[in-house]
Design an enzyme around this catalytic site. Structure first.
Site, PDB file in Angstrom:
ATOM      1  CG  HIS A   1      80.552  51.442  38.485  1.00 14.42           C
ATOM      2  ND1 HIS A   1      80.240  50.122  38.215  1.00 14.42           N
ATOM      3  CD2 HIS A   1      80.517  51.556  39.828  1.00 14.42           C
ATOM      4  CE1 HIS A   1      80.021  49.486  39.346  1.00 14.42           C
ATOM      5  NE2 HIS A   1      80.187  50.324  40.347  1.00 14.42           N
TER       6      HIS A   1
ATOM      7  CG  HIS B   1      76.473  49.787  47.293  1.00 11.70           C
ATOM      8  ND1 HIS B   1      75.993  48.496  47.378  1.00 11.70           N
ATOM      9  CD2 HIS B   1      77.496  49.733  46.407  1.00 11.70           C
ATOM     10  CE1 HIS B   1      76.691  47.695  46.596  1.00 11.70           C
ATOM     11  NE2 HIS B   1      77.615  48.428  45.993  1.00 11.70           N
TER      12      HIS B   1
END
Length: 381
Positions: free
Chosen positions: A284, A185
């Site tokens: 994604h 992340h």
């Protein structure tokens, strides 16, 4: 055929839907959103409508060029996400008008089904092994997890041991035939990424995702060269130009987001660029059903598509989940961790507009958490 209106809907849990309507009664759906900035993107869509109203929806590439290049100030997540949702909707219109799924318009299917993976645990991972077993029982053979919570630029052995221990627990729970992807992340520094990836090598992750923030893209070469773990990135890269240098850095997987990176038109180009570098594609998609359908259309048309993220049951989905806004949710039936090729026209889904309108009456105002380190300084979420 002419475009007569564009209407956005802010819906739970954190999504923005777009309906593009034509004078022949065909409606195309898109998902233009920056999570936490949906109202800003909705305004960008409204501004772009000045160009689109009264225009032929079939001229998708010309519209894409005008929307991205027609203004003096270009790029960035808000504009590219607005363009992405409009682009999805235009492809949906064209496919519906011609009676074919979008992947047929992109050259036809190169596979009959797409492998998917599901999320386990949350932002600060806990009970990961139990959650991984649940996903295996649901039929998935690949999962993704956050590797860490908030971390410092350089971490203690104890914190690194916790990271490896969490992943090891998942590996033990699911065995060696299933896959684990680990999302960093953008929370770790380049130095910490190199150290952490080396420690994870014996556990054979499918990939480590976004180890560093996109501002540090120049460091990908050193990270990739320092480890045998495949490196993935791309959710915060918004165009083929953003990907240009990254694709040659040694990454294994490109992860453009169909709702951020200019939509179907631009992600198809990014996929082709990735293929030329021997890089796989894994779009994604922690978002809603329209973005997921658009991602699948790309997966069915691109030879280098590896695996597809799904938001079903993801920890962000409170109030609504992936299947809640569809007339027929069976088009996304997951079996053996795969989704079969969508055969319906356009994006291959039918949006339940009545459900969308009911949800939009309530709306959503999702914001990502703000994290701070123990010393009070801002931490990467």
């Amino acid at each position: 055929m002419k475009i007569v209106s564009l209407e956005t809907f802010s819906v739970a849990p954190r999504w923005l839907f777009l309906a593009v309507r034509t004078d022949e009664g065909i409606t195309g759906w898109g998902e233009p959103v920056v999570e936490g900035r949906s109202a800003t993107v909705a305004t960008a869509v409204e501004e772009l409508s000045d160009h689109l109203l009264g225009q032929d929806p079939f001229r998708i590439e010309d519209h894409w060029q005008v929307m991205t290049r027609g203004g003096f100030y270009r790029g960035g997540p808000v504009l590219s996400s607005a363009v992405a949702g409009i682009d999805q909707a235009l492809w949906d219109i064209k496919g519906k008008a011609l009676g074919v799924p979008v992947h047929e318009l992109l050259g036809g299917a190169v596979r009959d089904r797409v492998r998917t993976y599901s999320w386990i645990a949350g932002d600060e991972p806990d009970r990961v092994a139990d959650h991984a077993r649940e996903r295996m029982q649901e039929g998935f053979d690949a999962v993704k997890m956050n590797g860490t919570g908030r971390v410092r630029a350089l971490e203690s052995k104890a914190e690194l041991d916790l990271l490896v221990g969490r992943v090891a627990a998942v590996r033990e729970a699911i065995g060696d035939r299933a896959d684990i992807a680990i999302d960093f992340h953008g929370r770790v520094s380049p130095a910490l990424a190199r150290e952490a990836c080396r420690l994870l090598e014996p556990l054979h992750p499918l990939f480590v995702e976004e180890p560093i923030v996109p501002e540090l893209t120049a460091d990908f070469g050193r990270i990739c060269a320092s480890t045998t773990v495949p490196i993935a990135t791309g959710e915060r890269l918004y165009s083929r130009w953003d990907f240009r240098d990254v694709l040659g850095s040694g990454i294994a997987v490109a992860q453009p987001d169909l709702s951020h990176a200019g939509g179907i038109s631009e992600v198809r180009r990014i996929a082709a660029m990735a293929e030329a570098h021997g890089v796989s594609l894994a779009p994604h998609c922690p978002l809603g059903p329209i973005a997921f359908a658009a991602s699948l259309q790309i997966d069915f048309a691109c030879p280098n598509a590896l695996i597809q993220e799904t938001s079903l049951g993801i920890h962000y989905n409170t109030g609504s989940d992936l299947l809640d806004y569809l007339v027929d949710a069976s088009v996304f039936d997951f079996h053996d961790s795969h989704v079969d090729r969508l055969t319906g026209p356009g994006l291959g889904i039918e949006v339940d507009e009545a459900a969308v309108r009911r949800a939009a009456e309530i709306g959503q105002r999702w914001r990502n958490p703000l994290w701070r380190n123990e010393d009070g300084s801002l931490a990467e979420w």
